[in-house]
Enzyme design. Sequence first.
Site, PDB file in Angstrom:
ATOM      1  N   ASN A 214      71.029  47.651  93.428  1.00  0.00           N
ATOM      2  CA  ASN A 214      70.402  47.460  94.730  1.00  0.00           C
ATOM      3  C   ASN A 214      69.667  48.721  95.157  1.00  0.00           C
ATOM      4  O   ASN A 214      69.541  49.675  94.403  1.00  0.00           O
ATOM      5  CB  ASN A 214      71.452  47.028  95.766  1.00  0.00           C
ATOM      6  CG  ASN A 214      72.538  48.082  95.960  1.00  0.00           C
ATOM      7  OD1 ASN A 214      72.370  49.252  95.624  1.00  0.00           O
ATOM      8  ND2 ASN A 214      73.669  47.655  96.506  1.00  0.00           N
ATOM      9  N   GLN A 259      61.142  33.485  89.215  1.00  0.00           N
ATOM     10  CA  GLN A 259      61.288  34.861  89.676  1.00  0.00           C
ATOM     11  C   GLN A 259      61.501  34.937  91.181  1.00  0.00           C
ATOM     12  O   GLN A 259      62.184  35.822  91.684  1.00  0.00           O
ATOM     13  CB  GLN A 259      60.061  35.683  89.283  1.00  0.00           C
ATOM     14  CG  GLN A 259      59.935  35.894  87.790  1.00  0.00           C
ATOM     15  CD  GLN A 259      61.215  36.461  87.186  1.00  0.00           C
ATOM     16  OE1 GLN A 259      61.578  37.608  87.442  1.00  0.00           O
ATOM     17  NE2 GLN A 259      61.913  35.662  86.397  1.00  0.00           N
ATOM     18  N   HIS A 262      65.075  35.354  92.668  1.00  0.00           N
ATOM     19  CA  HIS A 262      65.878  36.579  92.561  1.00  0.00           C
ATOM     20  C   HIS A 262      66.278  37.096  93.942  1.00  0.00           C
ATOM     21  O   HIS A 262      67.451  37.355  94.200  1.00  0.00           O
ATOM     22  CB  HIS A 262      65.112  37.659  91.801  1.00  0.00           C
ATOM     23  CG  HIS A 262      65.322  37.591  90.321  1.00  0.00           C
ATOM     24  ND1 HIS A 262      66.539  37.869  89.742  1.00  0.00           N
ATOM     25  CD2 HIS A 262      64.474  37.304  89.309  1.00  0.00           C
ATOM     26  CE1 HIS A 262      66.434  37.735  88.432  1.00  0.00           C
ATOM     27  NE2 HIS A 262      65.194  37.390  88.139  1.00  0.00           N
ATOM     28  N   GLU A 327      55.223  43.016  86.351  1.00  0.00           N
ATOM     29  CA  GLU A 327      56.389  43.145  85.474  1.00  0.00           C
ATOM     30  C   GLU A 327      56.353  42.071  84.379  1.00  0.00           C
ATOM     31  O   GLU A 327      56.511  42.357  83.195  1.00  0.00           O
ATOM     32  CB  GLU A 327      57.653  43.009  86.318  1.00  0.00           C
ATOM     33  CG  GLU A 327      58.945  43.055  85.532  1.00  0.00           C
ATOM     34  CD  GLU A 327      60.152  42.716  86.384  1.00  0.00           C
ATOM     35  OE1 GLU A 327      61.278  43.005  85.955  1.00  0.00           O
ATOM     36  OE2 GLU A 327      59.975  42.139  87.493  1.00  0.00           O
ATOM     37  N   HIS A 328      56.165  40.824  84.786  1.00  0.00           N
ATOM     38  CA  HIS A 328      56.046  39.707  83.843  1.00  0.00           C
ATOM     39  C   HIS A 328      54.656  39.089  83.995  1.00  0.00           C
ATOM     40  O   HIS A 328      54.241  38.792  85.116  1.00  0.00           O
ATOM     41  CB  HIS A 328      57.081  38.614  84.132  1.00  0.00           C
ATOM     42  CG  HIS A 328      58.499  39.108  84.183  1.00  0.00           C
ATOM     43  ND1 HIS A 328      59.150  39.369  85.377  1.00  0.00           N
ATOM     44  CD2 HIS A 328      59.380  39.384  83.193  1.00  0.00           C
ATOM     45  CE1 HIS A 328      60.385  39.779  85.115  1.00  0.00           C
ATOM     46  NE2 HIS A 328      60.554  39.796  83.797  1.00  0.00           N
ATOM     47  N   ASP A 361      63.927  36.758  79.501  1.00  0.00           N
ATOM     48  CA  ASP A 361      65.092  37.242  80.246  1.00  0.00           C
ATOM     49  C   ASP A 361      66.373  37.139  79.433  1.00  0.00           C
ATOM     50  O   ASP A 361      67.244  38.004  79.534  1.00  0.00           O
ATOM     51  CB  ASP A 361      65.262  36.427  81.529  1.00  0.00           C
ATOM     52  CG  ASP A 361      64.492  37.019  82.696  1.00  0.00           C
ATOM     53  OD1 ASP A 361      63.935  38.121  82.548  1.00  0.00           O
ATOM     54  OD2 ASP A 361      64.442  36.367  83.755  1.00  0.00           O
ATOM     55  N   GLU A 415      45.776  85.906  76.990  1.00  0.00           N
ATOM     56  CA  GLU A 415      46.592  85.454  78.120  1.00  0.00           C
ATOM     57  C   GLU A 415      47.394  86.600  78.735  1.00  0.00           C
ATOM     58  O   GLU A 415      48.251  86.379  79.591  1.00  0.00           O
ATOM     59  CB  GLU A 415      47.529  84.326  77.676  1.00  0.00           C
ATOM     60  CG  GLU A 415      46.791  83.067  77.236  1.00  0.00           C
ATOM     61  CD  GLU A 415      47.725  81.903  76.908  1.00  0.00           C
ATOM     62  OE1 GLU A 415      48.947  82.138  76.780  1.00  0.00           O
ATOM     63  OE2 GLU A 415      47.232  80.768  76.796  1.00  0.00           O
ATOM     64  N   HIS A 420      54.295  88.589  73.493  1.00  0.00           N
ATOM     65  CA  HIS A 420      54.061  87.500  72.544  1.00  0.00           C
ATOM     66  C   HIS A 420      53.303  88.033  71.331  1.00  0.00           C
ATOM     67  O   HIS A 420      53.668  87.769  70.173  1.00  0.00           O
ATOM     68  CB  HIS A 420      53.229  86.387  73.198  1.00  0.00           C
ATOM     69  CG  HIS A 420      54.024  85.456  74.065  1.00  0.00           C
ATOM     70  ND1 HIS A 420      54.657  85.861  75.201  1.00  0.00           N
ATOM     71  CD2 HIS A 420      54.261  84.117  73.958  1.00  0.00           C
ATOM     72  CE1 HIS A 420      55.267  84.825  75.763  1.00  0.00           C
ATOM     73  NE2 HIS A 420      55.038  83.752  75.024  1.00  0.00           N
TER      74      HIS A 420
END
Length: 441
Positions: A214, A259, A262, A327-328, A361, A415, A420
């Site tokens: 949730n 869907q 849901h 999503e789908h 699904d 740089e 380095h």
Amino acid sequence: MTIEKLNQNTKTDLLEKLLKRSPNSYGKYEESVREILDAVKEKRDQALFEYTEKFDGAHISADNILVTEDEIKEAYDEVDPGLVDIIRKALDNIRTYHEKQRQYSWFDSKPDGTILGQKVTALHRVGVYVPGGKAAYPSSVLMNIIPAKVAGVDEIIMTTPPGRDGRVTATTLVAAHEAGADRIYKAGGAQAIAALAYGTESIPKVDKIVGPGNIYVALAKKSVYGHVSIDSVAGPSEILVLADETANPRYVAADLLSQAEHDEMASAILVTTSEKLAKEVSDWTDRFISELSRGEIIRKSLDNYGHILVAENLTDAIDAANEIASEHLEIVTANPFEVMTKIRNAGAIFIGEYSSEPLGDYFAGPNHVLPTNGTAKFFSPLSVDDFIKKSSIISYSKDALEKIHSDIEKFAEAEHLTAHAHSIKVRFDGKDGGGVHNGKT
């Protein structure tokens, strides 16, 4: 369902409306979630048990938080053996699909003594969150655990909220056992995410947390990201059907409702080139709603986020689908595979009138944990890749490094990183005297 002409205004309004469903828009819950996270981080098990009693009404302690083998056996006794067989069939399909996603370490060596490569390592410990109660979905258990198992994760920890009787939903336990969860703990909500992220006396800290939940779970995952990895901050479910005059309106209507049931925040959209189909689909949704057990939820979902958009041509319809990045996405047109090649943004693409969204699904094999709220523009479905990490391998011989050392030094000096440059230069400045260093001449 409302029928509208597809144009720039309707598309813009729809996109703005859909974005409001994102968990990122629910800041009013963040303070409550932060309090829970901080409490579990500080008090660990004590806070976890207190929140479990407060929110789930269950008395959980160190003695009963871990699901036992006896509880799993009892779950098998409660679940219809026919359903167990179906779970196993689905599991086989999901595992077979994800096995094709495996990646392997590789090394590329050259005659000059250069070895470059990539080492692929599975994550050590992963936490899988599974909702409980009325939102118990054994299919999500399979979808989250199986790719982790295929990847080779050492330990899979699952948490799920208990009922007031302190027990976990039987189908959830059966699915978890079949999929291969190593340990299952009775903990839910933001407090379970905190336990997985920080560790408590009972629940070990994990490297990554996956699984739906949730708004509190989603915001908790968002908050702990960086301390651990997460799969995504998922929003409400959504489907977009892209159809022309050849589509069966009954099928399209049924798929949209699959869907919408849901929750009230779910989105169901039809984009079509046929005004006739649009009207027929709208009629069929009304007829089906009266027959379905979750009709009230479906009606509210469609009232809030259900849309039928009529496009002038297929190109405009495809452009809208790519902008929405659902999503789908179902493609029900005369040439669905041709249309599929023009789709850039979708979590999962279902091609043809017999590839209904619930096929993905539950059973086909591809993962149903998908990007939502337009994030399909840059995110992918949950996969084996989510449960591995990659390390770069670099090995140069002296001869190989000598050929390029001045280039590296100049780059570093450009740089202004002189240390380095010095790290490379020291190996070729002739000050070693040709002696033996670390067993090498």
